[in-house]
Design an enzyme around this catalytic site. Structure first.
Site, PDB file in Angstrom:
ATOM      1  CG  HIS A   1      -1.785  -1.229   1.480  1.00  0.00           C
ATOM      2  ND1 HIS A   1      -2.761  -1.422   0.713  1.00  0.00           N
ATOM      3  CD2 HIS A   1      -1.666  -2.084   2.103  1.00  0.00           C
ATOM      4  CE1 HIS A   1      -3.483  -2.596   1.136  1.00  0.00           C
ATOM      5  NE2 HIS A   1      -2.718  -2.985   2.204  1.00  0.00           N
TER       6      HIS A   1
HETATM    7  O1  RIB Z   1      -5.267  -0.290   4.820  1.00  0.00           O
HETATM    8  C1  RIB Z   1      -3.804  -0.268   4.496  1.00  0.00           C
HETATM    9  C2  RIB Z   1      -3.048   0.926   5.390  1.00  0.00           C
HETATM   10  O2  RIB Z   1      -3.263   0.475   6.993  1.00  0.00           O
HETATM   11  C3  RIB Z   1      -1.608   0.738   5.210  1.00  0.00           C
HETATM   12  O3  RIB Z   1      -1.103   2.328   5.480  1.00  0.00           O
HETATM   13  C4  RIB Z   1      -1.187  -0.120   6.460  1.00  0.00           C
HETATM   14  O4  RIB Z   1       0.243   0.388   6.672  1.00  0.00           O
HETATM   15  C5  RIB Z   1      -1.918   0.415   7.374  1.00  0.00           C
HETATM   16  O5  RIB Z   1      -1.535   1.545   8.252  1.00  0.00           O
END
Ligand code: RIB
Ligand code: CA
Length: 313
Positions: free
Chosen positions: A243
């Protein structure tokens, strides 16, 4: 080209760690003014420690790391050890950091830094819950015009939620903070699950990290190997979505990504859909566009950039 000045607000988290490394591996494109830690994936005591571990791994013990808010603005903290492990950086064995944590609160660092910088000159890159950013905007609204852009990882629309059927984790943890940020008027670029779920860290991509042959390559391979197991089991996909590095890659090579300027608002009233990013993708309302909502990327190009840059550390 003058490097873009950024502040990374983060809750490390293996994917946060890779995002921070990508930024620190790209000094010609990005000048990191500081790193602010927030409670999210794991409690603040761990996210601030993990941020320092990552800075030292990148050889940047000089970079100031600040601890911020240890809970959302008005709700109890929800964490994600089930995804990231108890430490937040499970995977490899890690030594404690030796670099010091800054004494100043992260919100004060955000306010002080933005107060002294020229208008629209600093990009904020929040890759965890938006508590620190919202708290800074509430404390000193005069800093808002100093922000050039907010490039955040959070939200979901066509991909739906990952922590509830309706919401993505970062927004879900502190929806009131997200609402403040999304209504701030600052130009927003959003990296939602819609795009990050197309950035899957597959076995060949993990092997490419390992083949870098450095400690950074080894750590990133170990982190992504660990991080992958949860999403692979949940989605049955050939790898986990990486992500947070999507935000930094966007700053370096925006043409890897595509999206649409639309209106996005945050659900804060309903417990059923708390933290949902209500994205008007088809323009069915007359609500003003407030965000560049990214829906797609060139995944091969993204991983090529990421691997090349990590090899520079
Ligand atoms: O949903 C994904 C996000 O939530 C990413 O930033 C992961 O590191 C968590 O913080
Ligand atoms: Ca994160």
């Amino acid at each position: 080209m003058t490097p873009r000045k950024i502040i990374i607000d983060t809750d490390p988290g293996q994917d946060d760690a890779v995002a921070i490394l990508l930024a620190l591996a790209s000094p010609d494109d990005i000048e990191v003014l500081g790193i602010t830690a927030v409670a999210g994936n794991v409690p603040l005591a761990l996210t601030q420690k993990n941020a320092r571990i990552v800075c030292e791994l990148a050889g940047r013990a000089d970079l100031p790391v600040f601890a911020g808010c240890d809970a959302p603005l008005s709700r109890p903290l929800v964490t994600a050890e089930h995804v990231h492990g108890k430490t937040g950086l499970d995977g490899p064995v890690l030594s404690d950091p030796t670099m010091a944590l800054q004494d100043r609160h992260a919100v004060d660092f955000l306010v002080d830094t933005l107060s002294r910088e020229p208008s629209e000159s600093v990009t904020l890159v929040p890759i965890g819950p938006l508590t620190n950013i919202a708290a800074a905007f509430e404390k000193a609204p005069g800093i808002i015009p100093k922000v050039q852009e907010i490039v955040l990882m959070g939200g979901a629309y066509f991909e739906v939620g990952n922590i509830t059927p309706a919401a993505e984790f970062n927004i879900y943890v502190d929806p009131e903070a997200a609402d403040i940020v999304f209504k701030s008027g600052v130009p927003l670029t959003i990296m939602p699950l819609d795009v990050t779920h197309k950035a899957l860290v597959t076995a060949p991509r993990i092997e490419a990290f390992r083949q870098i042959g450095s400690e950074v390559g080894h750590m990133v391979a170990a982190w992504t190997d660990f991080f992958e197991r949860f999403d692979k089991e949940k989605y049955g996909s050939e790898g986990a979505p990486l992500h947070d590095p999507c935000t930094i890659a966007y700053l370096i090579q925006p043409d890897l990504f595509s999206g649409r300027r639309i209106n996005v608002e945050i659900e804060t009233g309903s417990e059923l859909t708390r933290g949902m990013t209500v994205a008007d993708w088809w323009g069915v309302t007359d609500r003003a566009a407030n965000a560049h909502f990214v829906g797609d990327l060139d995944a091969e190009g993204f991983y090529g950039l990421l691997t090349d840059r990590l090899a520079r550390l």
